[in-house]
Design a protein around this motif. Structure first.
Motif, PDB file in Angstrom:
ATOM      1  N   TYR A   1       4.797   6.964  -2.985  1.00  0.00           N
ATOM      2  CA  TYR A   1       4.765   5.580  -3.456  1.00  0.00           C
ATOM      3  C   TYR A   1       5.692   5.416  -4.661  1.00  0.00           C
ATOM      4  O   TYR A   1       6.391   4.404  -4.784  1.00  0.00           O
ATOM      5  CB  TYR A   1       3.330   5.177  -3.821  1.00  0.00           C
ATOM      6  CG  TYR A   1       3.234   3.729  -4.230  1.00  0.00           C
ATOM      7  CD1 TYR A   1       3.136   2.731  -3.271  1.00  0.00           C
ATOM      8  CD2 TYR A   1       3.259   3.362  -5.568  1.00  0.00           C
ATOM      9  CE1 TYR A   1       3.062   1.398  -3.630  1.00  0.00           C
ATOM     10  CE2 TYR A   1       3.180   2.033  -5.944  1.00  0.00           C
ATOM     11  CZ  TYR A   1       3.088   1.055  -4.976  1.00  0.00           C
ATOM     12  OH  TYR A   1       3.023  -0.267  -5.331  1.00  0.00           O
TER      13      TYR A   1
ATOM     14  N   HIS B   1       6.105  -3.294  10.299  1.00  0.00           N
ATOM     15  CA  HIS B   1       5.928  -2.014  10.989  1.00  0.00           C
ATOM     16  C   HIS B   1       6.582  -2.158  12.363  1.00  0.00           C
ATOM     17  O   HIS B   1       6.503  -3.218  12.988  1.00  0.00           O
ATOM     18  CB  HIS B   1       4.450  -1.705  11.196  1.00  0.00           C
ATOM     19  CG  HIS B   1       3.731  -1.358   9.928  1.00  0.00           C
ATOM     20  ND1 HIS B   1       3.594  -0.061   9.486  1.00  0.00           N
ATOM     21  CD2 HIS B   1       3.093  -2.135   9.021  1.00  0.00           C
ATOM     22  CE1 HIS B   1       2.909  -0.060   8.362  1.00  0.00           C
ATOM     23  NE2 HIS B   1       2.592  -1.293   8.046  1.00  0.00           N
TER      24      HIS B   1
ATOM     25  N   ILE C   1       4.855   5.110   2.449  1.00  0.00           N
ATOM     26  CA  ILE C   1       5.104   6.374   3.165  1.00  0.00           C
ATOM     27  C   ILE C   1       5.733   6.098   4.529  1.00  0.00           C
ATOM     28  O   ILE C   1       6.643   6.799   4.963  1.00  0.00           O
ATOM     29  CB  ILE C   1       3.805   7.184   3.283  1.00  0.00           C
ATOM     30  CG1 ILE C   1       3.390   7.685   1.889  1.00  0.00           C
ATOM     31  CG2 ILE C   1       3.960   8.349   4.259  1.00  0.00           C
ATOM     32  CD1 ILE C   1       1.995   8.242   1.818  1.00  0.00           C
ATOM     33  N   ALA C   2       5.269   5.044   5.220  1.00  0.00           N
ATOM     34  CA  ALA C   2       5.808   4.691   6.537  1.00  0.00           C
ATOM     35  C   ALA C   2       7.280   4.293   6.457  1.00  0.00           C
ATOM     36  O   ALA C   2       8.010   4.419   7.443  1.00  0.00           O
ATOM     37  CB  ALA C   2       4.990   3.566   7.168  1.00  0.00           C
TER      38      ALA C   2
ATOM     39  N   ARG D   1       9.090  10.379   0.194  1.00  0.00           N
ATOM     40  CA  ARG D   1       7.990   9.725   0.914  1.00  0.00           C
ATOM     41  C   ARG D   1       6.747   9.527   0.035  1.00  0.00           C
ATOM     42  O   ARG D   1       5.625   9.592   0.510  1.00  0.00           O
ATOM     43  CB  ARG D   1       7.653  10.476   2.194  1.00  0.00           C
ATOM     44  CG  ARG D   1       8.850  10.511   3.142  1.00  0.00           C
ATOM     45  CD  ARG D   1       8.525  11.121   4.457  1.00  0.00           C
ATOM     46  NE  ARG D   1       7.715  10.172   5.223  1.00  0.00           N
ATOM     47  CZ  ARG D   1       7.110  10.463   6.356  1.00  0.00           C
ATOM     48  NH1 ARG D   1       7.206  11.666   6.860  1.00  0.00           N
ATOM     49  NH2 ARG D   1       6.405   9.559   6.981  1.00  0.00           N
TER      50      ARG D   1
ATOM     51  N   SER E   1       0.817  -1.219   0.000  1.00  0.00           N
ATOM     52  CA  SER E   1       0.000   0.000   0.000  1.00  0.00           C
ATOM     53  C   SER E   1       0.846   1.261   0.000  1.00  0.00           C
ATOM     54  O   SER E   1       2.016   1.267   0.415  1.00  0.00           O
ATOM     55  CB  SER E   1      -0.905   0.016   1.238  1.00  0.00           C
ATOM     56  OG  SER E   1      -0.128   0.215   2.403  1.00  0.00           O
ATOM     57  N   GLU E   2       0.223   2.344  -0.435  1.00  0.00           N
ATOM     58  CA  GLU E   2       0.868   3.648  -0.384  1.00  0.00           C
ATOM     59  C   GLU E   2       1.179   4.026   1.066  1.00  0.00           C
ATOM     60  O   GLU E   2       2.220   4.594   1.362  1.00  0.00           O
ATOM     61  CB  GLU E   2      -0.031   4.709  -1.021  1.00  0.00           C
ATOM     62  CG  GLU E   2       0.599   6.080  -1.046  1.00  0.00           C
ATOM     63  CD  GLU E   2      -0.243   7.100  -1.789  1.00  0.00           C
ATOM     64  OE1 GLU E   2       0.238   8.241  -1.914  1.00  0.00           O
ATOM     65  OE2 GLU E   2      -1.356   6.779  -2.230  1.00  0.00           O
ATOM     66  N   GLU E   3       0.266   3.670   1.975  1.00  0.00           N
ATOM     67  CA  GLU E   3       0.475   3.955   3.402  1.00  0.00           C
ATOM     68  C   GLU E   3       1.768   3.316   3.902  1.00  0.00           C
ATOM     69  O   GLU E   3       2.550   3.935   4.612  1.00  0.00           O
ATOM     70  CB  GLU E   3      -0.721   3.441   4.207  1.00  0.00           C
ATOM     71  CG  GLU E   3      -0.556   3.576   5.700  1.00  0.00           C
ATOM     72  CD  GLU E   3      -1.655   2.878   6.487  1.00  0.00           C
ATOM     73  OE1 GLU E   3      -1.936   3.350   7.595  1.00  0.00           O
ATOM     74  OE2 GLU E   3      -2.214   1.870   6.009  1.00  0.00           O
ATOM     75  N   PHE E   4       2.002   2.056   3.505  1.00  0.00           N
ATOM     76  CA  PHE E   4       3.226   1.374   3.916  1.00  0.00           C
ATOM     77  C   PHE E   4       4.447   2.065   3.316  1.00  0.00           C
ATOM     78  O   PHE E   4       5.444   2.299   4.004  1.00  0.00           O
ATOM     79  CB  PHE E   4       3.210  -0.106   3.523  1.00  0.00           C
ATOM     80  CG  PHE E   4       4.435  -0.833   3.990  1.00  0.00           C
ATOM     81  CD1 PHE E   4       4.500  -1.336   5.268  1.00  0.00           C
ATOM     82  CD2 PHE E   4       5.544  -0.956   3.168  1.00  0.00           C
ATOM     83  CE1 PHE E   4       5.654  -1.973   5.734  1.00  0.00           C
ATOM     84  CE2 PHE E   4       6.694  -1.573   3.606  1.00  0.00           C
ATOM     85  CZ  PHE E   4       6.744  -2.095   4.892  1.00  0.00           C
TER      86      PHE E   4
END
Length: 149
Positions: A110, A142, A101-102, A108, A96-99
Motif C-alpha cells: 500500500y 478491477h 496490491i491488485a 506491491r 483499500s490495501e487489497e486494491f
C-alpha cells in the motif's frame, strides 16, 4: 482506436460463437505503459485506477462492468485484451490495501501504491491547474485478462 488495435480486436473475435461486442476502447497506462502492460500480461496487475477528474476533463464515460479494453504499448501497439469486472469511485484515501496490491506495481505494498499515485496525480493535476487532495476521487477498476497477443 488505431488500425492495429482494430485488426487485433476483429481477429480475436473471428470464429467465436458469442457475438462480438460493439464497443471496445484502446488505451495505454499512464505512468509507464510498457511495464504496466507486462504486469497485466503476466497476471500480476488485475486492477487500475485513474483520477475522476480525467473523465470530467475529457468528457469521457466511466468504465462499466463488462467493458472490453485493448491495452496498448507506449508506441500504441496492441498487446492484450481485458474485461472490466468491477468499478468503484472512491476517495483516494479510502482505497483499500487489497486494491493497491491488485494494481501489482512496485513492491506491491500500500505504501508504494500511495507514494507512486500521489506523485503521479500531483503532477497531472498541476498540469491542468488543479490542486492535489488526498480525498480526490479515483475510478478504481478491477479487470480480467482475456487475451494476450
Amino acid at each position: 482506436m488505431n488500425v492495429k488495435a482494430e485488426l487485433y480486436w476483429n481477429e480475436f473475435w473471428q470464429g467465436k460463437e458469442e457475438e462480438k461486442p460493439q464497443s471496445v476502447s484502446a488505451w495505454q497506462f499512464g505512468a509507464d505503459p510498457d511495464q504496466l502492460a507486462r504486469l497485466v500480461m503476466a497476471g500480476i496487475k488485475t486492477a487500475t485506477c485513474s483520477g475522476y477528474f480525467f473523465y470530467e476533463e475529457e468528457n469521457e464515460p466511466l468504465p462499466s462492468v463488462g467493458d472490453y479494453s485493448i491495452i496498448l504499448s507506449g508506441e500504441d501497439e496492441p498487446l492484450a485484451i481485458i474485461q472490466t469486472v468491477k468499478v468503484e469511485v472512491l476517495p483516494m484515501n479510502e482505497v483499500s490495501e487489497e486494491f493497491a496490491i491488485a494494481e501489482g506495481e512496485g513492491d506491491r505494498t500500500y505504501t508504494y501504491w500511495w507514494d507512486a499515485h500521489e506523485k503521479f496525480f500531483k503532477e497531472e493535476q498541476d498540469r491542468i491547474g488543479h490542486t492535489f487532495q488526498v480525498d480526490m476521487l479515483l475510478v478504481c477498476e478491477h479487470f480480467e485478462l482475456i487475451h494476450v497477443k
